[in-house]
Write a protein that holds these residues in place. Structure first.
Motif, PDB file in Angstrom:
ATOM      1  N   ARG A 202      28.214 -24.712   7.908  1.00 10.77           N
ATOM      2  CA  ARG A 202      26.909 -24.192   9.083  1.00 10.77           C
ATOM      3  C   ARG A 202      27.968 -24.333  10.508  1.00 10.77           C
ATOM      4  NH1 ARG A 202      22.421 -27.118   8.005  1.00 10.77           N
ATOM      5  NH2 ARG A 202      21.432 -26.591  10.255  1.00 10.77           N
ATOM      6  N   LEU A 203      28.369 -25.626  10.088  1.00 13.60           N
ATOM      7  CA  LEU A 203      29.355 -26.716  11.511  1.00 13.60           C
ATOM      8  C   LEU A 203      29.958 -25.863  11.575  1.00 13.60           C
ATOM      9  CD1 LEU A 203      29.784 -30.683  11.059  1.00 13.60           C
ATOM     10  CD2 LEU A 203      29.167 -29.013  12.499  1.00 13.60           C
TER      11      LEU A 203
ATOM     12  N   VAL B 163      28.177 -23.199  14.204  1.00 16.56           N
ATOM     13  CA  VAL B 163      27.901 -23.561  14.940  1.00 16.56           C
ATOM     14  C   VAL B 163      29.022 -24.112  16.371  1.00 16.56           C
ATOM     15  CG1 VAL B 163      26.969 -25.900  14.418  1.00 16.56           C
ATOM     16  CG2 VAL B 163      26.011 -24.589  16.510  1.00 16.56           C
ATOM     17  N   LEU B 164      30.061 -24.942  15.844  1.00 13.72           N
ATOM     18  CA  LEU B 164      31.075 -25.104  16.548  1.00 13.72           C
ATOM     19  C   LEU B 164      32.081 -23.765  17.084  1.00 13.72           C
ATOM     20  CD1 LEU B 164      32.528 -28.166  14.879  1.00 13.72           C
ATOM     21  CD2 LEU B 164      30.575 -27.672  17.104  1.00 13.72           C
TER      22      LEU B 164
END
Lengths: 264, 92
Positions: free
Chosen positions: B23-24, B27-28
């Motif tokens: 997820r990171l 999103v990044l």
């Protein structure tokens, strides 16, 4: 000529103030002349973490606006006579100081001290811009959570845009038993994502709550695991090579069984 | 219950850390691509300037966008060429 180190994170509540207090105290314990600067105007807390809240007369805004001299506003620590605190103002807001004023203050601090540790407020607005204005290097604090890592990434971008190159990372409040279960990102996961140099890992530790209750930084507590982590970080800041703390947890009974049966 | 058994056996379903990391990452990709409209405009002007050295382009019909989907970010430009500049080779 001293050095200005800003401790920042983007997200609130990840341990900037605790980190600032412990690094500052650790450097002072090693014999350096240190000043801790709280730039969280309106929400000051470094004073209570250090246990110095009853001694405040003047604050950062009094100094930058010329109401008093720097020496008058500095509070001497209880434990070390080479450690000082410059508290934030509590009744004003972030716009009471400008980055330009902070740069001027930084020049003055560098003449007087070996290290100035700047405790940055959460967020990326004026308080952040003030805190980083006079800094020579930056330490980014981050916990092993999606939100904190995301904000750390943003902060690293903003630091680099402001020409503060090579910020160092502290991974705070890591819980080795959760990492072992695969329920918390580990050091290499976070380093993969943020791609900056690690300067320390601090385990989650109840002694931090206790030391904050008492207003005595954990770095002075020889029995505290977090304190040990901060002592190592302090030495790394001075340029020493120090190995990472061993955070391995002993195997539980189920793990031993599984190992015995050869499942893992 | 099933999850508990599989845990006991050490066959963890996707651990929550793997989920967090993925997820990171996504999103990044978006966060890092969020550049200001002002910067995008400067980039557009610079691009026109450079391309105009080599060919005449239709600036009015030029499309220029930063496209994001779930997995990647791309700079997509559609630049209609009116004609090539013959004199470029002699100009340098």
């Amino acid at each position: 000529m001293g050095e200005i180190i800003v401790v920042t994170s983007g997200k609130g509540g990840v341990g900037k103030t605790t980190t600032s207090a412990n690094i500052g105290t650790g450097l002072a314990a090693a014999g350096h002349k240190v000043v801790l600067v709280d730039t969280d105007i309106g929400l000051r807390n470094l004073d209570v973490v250090m246990g110095l809240e009853n001694r405040i007369v003047y604050d950062l805004v009094d100094v930058t606006s010329g109401n008093c001299r720097l020496k008058q506003a500095l509070i001497k620590d209880k434990r070390f006579e080479n450690l000082f605190l410059l508290p934030a103002a509590q009744t004003k807001d972030k716009s009471a100081v400008s980055p330009e004023q902070m740069r001027t203050l930084a020049t003055e601090l560098k003449e007087e001290f070996d290290y100035a540790i700047i405790d940055c407020p959460a967020g990326i607005e004026q308080g952040f811009r003030n805190a980083i204005a006079g800094a020579d290097r930056a330490i980014v604090v981050c916990t092993p959570e999606v939100s904190a890592v995301r904000d750390a990434d943003r902060i690293i971008g903003l630091l680099e845009a402001a020409e503060l190159r090579n910020p160092k990372l502290i991974i705070n409040r890591i819980r080795p038993e959760m990492v072992k279960r695969g329920d918390m990102m580990d050091i290499s996961d976070i380093l993969d994502i943020l791609a900056i140099e690690l300067i320390g890992v601090v385990p989650e530790d109840e002694s931090i709550v206790i030391s904050t209750n008492r207003g005595e930084p954990a770095v002075m507590d020889q029995a505290s695991k977090a304190g040990e982590a901060y002592r190592r970080i302090t030495r790394r800041i001075k340029g020493e090579e120090v190995t990472l703390m061993n955070l391995d947890v002993p195997l539980g009974i189920f793990d031993k069984l599984k190992k015995l049966v050869g499942i893992r | 219950m099933l999850e508990f058994i599989s845990r006991m056996l050490g066959k963890e379903s996707a651990s929550s850390k793997t989920v967090a990391k993925e997820r990171l990452r996504l999103v990044l990709v978006h966060d890092r691509a969020s550049i200001s409209p002002a910067m995008l405009n400067r980039l557009r002007e610079d691009l026109i300037k450079v391309i105009s050295n080599y060919m005449e382009i239709d600036e009015a019909a030029l499309e220029f966008n930063l496209l994001q989907d779930d997995n990647e970010v791309a700079l997509v430009a559609n630049i209609p060429v009116v004609k090539m500049k013959r004199d470029y080779a002699t100009k340098t």
